[in-house]
Motif scaffolding. Structure first.
Motif, PDB file in Angstrom:
ATOM      1  N   LYS A 155       0.759  -1.085   0.125  1.00 18.85           N
ATOM      2  CA  LYS A 155       0.174   0.035  -0.037  1.00 18.85           C
ATOM      3  C   LYS A 155       0.872   1.053  -0.031  1.00 18.85           C
ATOM      4  O   LYS A 155       0.161   2.312  -0.003  1.00 18.85           O
ATOM      5  CB  LYS A 155      -0.655  -0.019   1.162  1.00 18.85           C
ATOM      6  CG  LYS A 155      -2.170  -1.009   1.316  1.00 18.85           C
ATOM      7  CD  LYS A 155      -2.729  -1.222   2.378  1.00 18.85           C
ATOM      8  CE  LYS A 155      -3.826  -2.155   2.794  1.00 18.85           C
ATOM      9  NZ  LYS A 155      -4.383  -2.426   3.762  1.00 18.85           N
ATOM     10  N   GLY A 156       2.075   1.012   0.158  1.00 21.18           N
ATOM     11  CA  GLY A 156       2.971   2.199   0.028  1.00 21.18           C
ATOM     12  C   GLY A 156       3.043   3.161   1.383  1.00 21.18           C
ATOM     13  O   GLY A 156       3.252   4.121   1.239  1.00 21.18           O
ATOM     14  N   GLN A 157       2.822   2.506   2.556  1.00 18.95           N
ATOM     15  CA  GLN A 157       2.765   3.121   3.831  1.00 18.95           C
ATOM     16  C   GLN A 157       4.013   2.954   4.299  1.00 18.95           C
ATOM     17  O   GLN A 157       4.113   2.102   5.546  1.00 18.95           O
ATOM     18  CB  GLN A 157       1.706   2.430   4.917  1.00 18.95           C
ATOM     19  CG  GLN A 157       0.352   2.522   4.107  1.00 18.95           C
ATOM     20  CD  GLN A 157      -0.768   1.853   5.122  1.00 18.95           C
ATOM     21  OE1 GLN A 157      -0.385   1.255   5.941  1.00 18.95           O
ATOM     22  NE2 GLN A 157      -1.917   2.071   4.779  1.00 18.95           N
ATOM     23  N   LEU A 158       4.967   3.757   3.911  1.00 21.91           N
ATOM     24  CA  LEU A 158       6.485   3.361   4.147  1.00 21.91           C
ATOM     25  C   LEU A 158       7.247   4.787   4.402  1.00 21.91           C
ATOM     26  O   LEU A 158       8.279   4.958   3.899  1.00 21.91           O
ATOM     27  CB  LEU A 158       7.079   2.668   3.206  1.00 21.91           C
ATOM     28  CG  LEU A 158       6.440   1.253   2.972  1.00 21.91           C
ATOM     29  CD1 LEU A 158       7.311   0.576   1.678  1.00 21.91           C
ATOM     30  CD2 LEU A 158       6.498   0.390   4.252  1.00 21.91           C
ATOM     31  N   GLU A 213      11.094   3.935  11.153  1.00 27.30           N
ATOM     32  CA  GLU A 213      11.670   4.094  12.452  1.00 27.30           C
ATOM     33  C   GLU A 213      11.097   3.242  13.538  1.00 27.30           C
ATOM     34  O   GLU A 213      11.552   2.628  14.375  1.00 27.30           O
ATOM     35  CB  GLU A 213      11.969   5.488  12.700  1.00 27.30           C
ATOM     36  CG  GLU A 213      12.785   5.770  13.991  1.00 27.30           C
ATOM     37  CD  GLU A 213      12.834   7.163  14.312  1.00 27.30           C
ATOM     38  OE1 GLU A 213      13.369   7.637  15.442  1.00 27.30           O
ATOM     39  OE2 GLU A 213      12.412   8.084  13.514  1.00 27.30           O
ATOM     40  N   THR A 214       9.571   3.525  13.477  1.00 26.07           N
ATOM     41  CA  THR A 214       8.780   2.941  15.014  1.00 26.07           C
ATOM     42  C   THR A 214       8.859   1.162  14.504  1.00 26.07           C
ATOM     43  O   THR A 214       9.143   0.584  15.498  1.00 26.07           O
ATOM     44  CB  THR A 214       7.269   3.260  14.585  1.00 26.07           C
ATOM     45  OG1 THR A 214       7.283   4.712  14.810  1.00 26.07           O
ATOM     46  CG2 THR A 214       6.643   2.758  15.845  1.00 26.07           C
ATOM     47  N   GLY A 236      10.619  -1.518  17.308  1.00 30.19           N
ATOM     48  CA  GLY A 236       9.602  -2.359  18.007  1.00 30.19           C
ATOM     49  C   GLY A 236      10.006  -3.863  18.523  1.00 30.19           C
ATOM     50  O   GLY A 236       9.767  -4.321  19.406  1.00 30.19           O
ATOM     51  N   SER A 237      10.773  -4.346  17.749  1.00 21.93           N
ATOM     52  CA  SER A 237      11.204  -5.741  17.873  1.00 21.93           C
ATOM     53  C   SER A 237      12.341  -6.149  16.828  1.00 21.93           C
ATOM     54  O   SER A 237      12.476  -5.489  16.024  1.00 21.93           O
ATOM     55  CB  SER A 237       9.876  -6.669  17.596  1.00 21.93           C
ATOM     56  OG  SER A 237       9.619  -6.628  16.164  1.00 21.93           O
ATOM     57  N   PRO A 238      13.104  -7.287  17.466  1.00 24.03           N
ATOM     58  CA  PRO A 238      14.038  -7.726  16.329  1.00 24.03           C
ATOM     59  C   PRO A 238      13.757  -7.936  15.052  1.00 24.03           C
ATOM     60  O   PRO A 238      14.328  -7.747  14.027  1.00 24.03           O
ATOM     61  CB  PRO A 238      14.516  -8.916  16.945  1.00 24.03           C
ATOM     62  CG  PRO A 238      14.392  -8.879  18.478  1.00 24.03           C
ATOM     63  CD  PRO A 238      13.021  -7.987  18.829  1.00 24.03           C
ATOM     64  N   LEU A 239      12.438  -8.815  14.959  1.00 16.85           N
ATOM     65  CA  LEU A 239      11.926  -8.935  13.540  1.00 16.85           C
ATOM     66  C   LEU A 239      11.453  -7.481  12.807  1.00 16.85           C
ATOM     67  O   LEU A 239      11.930  -7.597  11.666  1.00 16.85           O
ATOM     68  CB  LEU A 239      10.540  -9.834  13.790  1.00 16.85           C
ATOM     69  CG  LEU A 239       9.766  -9.945  12.300  1.00 16.85           C
ATOM     70  CD1 LEU A 239      10.695 -10.736  11.477  1.00 16.85           C
ATOM     71  CD2 LEU A 239       8.591 -10.896  12.706  1.00 16.85           C
ATOM     72  N   ALA A 252      12.593  -3.778   8.710  1.00 17.67           N
ATOM     73  CA  ALA A 252      12.696  -2.379   8.270  1.00 17.67           C
ATOM     74  C   ALA A 252      13.946  -2.048   7.587  1.00 17.67           C
ATOM     75  O   ALA A 252      13.906  -1.364   6.726  1.00 17.67           O
ATOM     76  CB  ALA A 252      12.724  -1.446   9.531  1.00 17.67           C
ATOM     77  N   SER A 253      15.040  -3.115   7.647  1.00 14.06           N
ATOM     78  CA  SER A 253      16.241  -2.697   7.065  1.00 14.06           C
ATOM     79  C   SER A 253      15.892  -3.125   5.477  1.00 14.06           C
ATOM     80  O   SER A 253      16.492  -2.493   5.009  1.00 14.06           O
ATOM     81  CB  SER A 253      17.464  -3.626   7.552  1.00 14.06           C
ATOM     82  OG  SER A 253      16.871  -5.002   7.366  1.00 14.06           O
ATOM     83  N   ALA A 254      15.133  -4.125   5.069  1.00 19.09           N
ATOM     84  CA  ALA A 254      14.813  -4.300   3.940  1.00 19.09           C
ATOM     85  C   ALA A 254      14.098  -3.261   3.121  1.00 19.09           C
ATOM     86  O   ALA A 254      14.223  -2.835   2.054  1.00 19.09           O
ATOM     87  CB  ALA A 254      14.165  -5.553   3.650  1.00 19.09           C
ATOM     88  N   LEU A 255      12.948  -2.500   3.884  1.00 14.84           N
ATOM     89  CA  LEU A 255      12.145  -1.486   3.236  1.00 14.84           C
ATOM     90  C   LEU A 255      13.074  -0.257   3.234  1.00 14.84           C
ATOM     91  O   LEU A 255      12.630   0.480   2.275  1.00 14.84           O
ATOM     92  CB  LEU A 255      11.125  -1.215   4.537  1.00 14.84           C
ATOM     93  CG  LEU A 255      10.018  -2.566   4.245  1.00 14.84           C
ATOM     94  CD1 LEU A 255       8.976  -2.123   5.544  1.00 14.84           C
ATOM     95  CD2 LEU A 255       9.315  -2.862   3.149  1.00 14.84           C
TER      96      LEU A 255
END
Length: 217
Positions: free
Chosen positions: A53-56, A62-63, A67-70, A75-78
């Motif tokens: 949906k492009g909500q990036l 950052e949030t 939030g968690s290791p996963l 997020a690193s891929a996004l």
């Protein structure tokens, strides 16, 4: 119990110190490595929906990362989602190594305690036997209480060292296995996101990426 520990002599001090450290590590790792904290349920699917949906926006990412290791891994891929598959995969691998290292925090210390616990008990045993022989040399073997004190000190140190080492070893292996399982699950989620970013939504035709035209010389 306190009398028994005191009867073990001064060699009990490092064993008790190691037991306190081991207990603190175990409690901290049990809390930190909760599955709901490492792998929040449904997070992988939710992140893939965000990507479609492009909500990036940067704040969203950052949030997610905090939030968690996963979340940090995804997020690193996004962050590099507009790059080639190889670059995204390399970023996932680099971040995955850092995440796995943090999940294994303090486990080497716990393993060291499991290793040196029996050695500290053996050290206390040797000290107790030396004290017993010194007492025998000074007063002879006429007083069995002198021998009993040294033998008791030796046995108490040996038993305490094993009591500390055995649970520490078992829990060290348990946490290692738990982290390995988490890494496998996170790898599955990362591959699913990688496929979505590079091949598009399953069942839908992949959208070709625009080619960059070389700058005019």
């Amino acid at each position: 119990m306190l009398e028994i520990l005191m009867a073990g002599g001064w060699a009990m001090a490092p064993i008790l110190f190691c037991s306190a450290i081991a207990l603190a590590i175990v409690l901290e790792r049990f809390w930190t490595l909760r599955r709901s904290s490492v792998l929040p349920p449904g997070l992988g699917q939710e992140v893939r929906d965000w990507a479609r949906k492009g909500q990036l926006d940067p704040k969203h990412l950052e949030t997610l990362a905090s939030g968690s290791p996963l979340g940090e891994l995804l997020a690193s891929a996004l962050v590099v989602r507009d790059r080639s598959r190889d670059i995204i995969k390399e970023r996932l691998e680099d971040t995955g190594r850092h995440v796995a290292h943090r999940m294994e925090r303090y486990l080497n210390t716990l393993g060291t305690i499991a290793l040196i616990g029996p050695l500290l008990g053996l050290f206390g045993t040797v000290i107790g036997l030396i004290r017993m022989f010194l007492d025998v040399m000074r007063g002879g073997v006429g007083d069995p209480m002198k021998m009993a004190g040294g033998i008791g000190e030796a046995l108490i140190c040996t038993a305490t060292g094993l009591v500390v080492a055995i649970p520490a070893y078992v829990l060290h292996r348990y946490f290692r296995s738990k982290v390995a399982g988490y890494c496998v699950d996170m790898e599955k989620e990362a591959i699913a996101l990688l496929d979505d970013l590079t091949f598009g939504t399953p069942g839908a035709p992949a959208t070709p990426r625009p080619r960059r035209t070389p700058a005019a010389g």
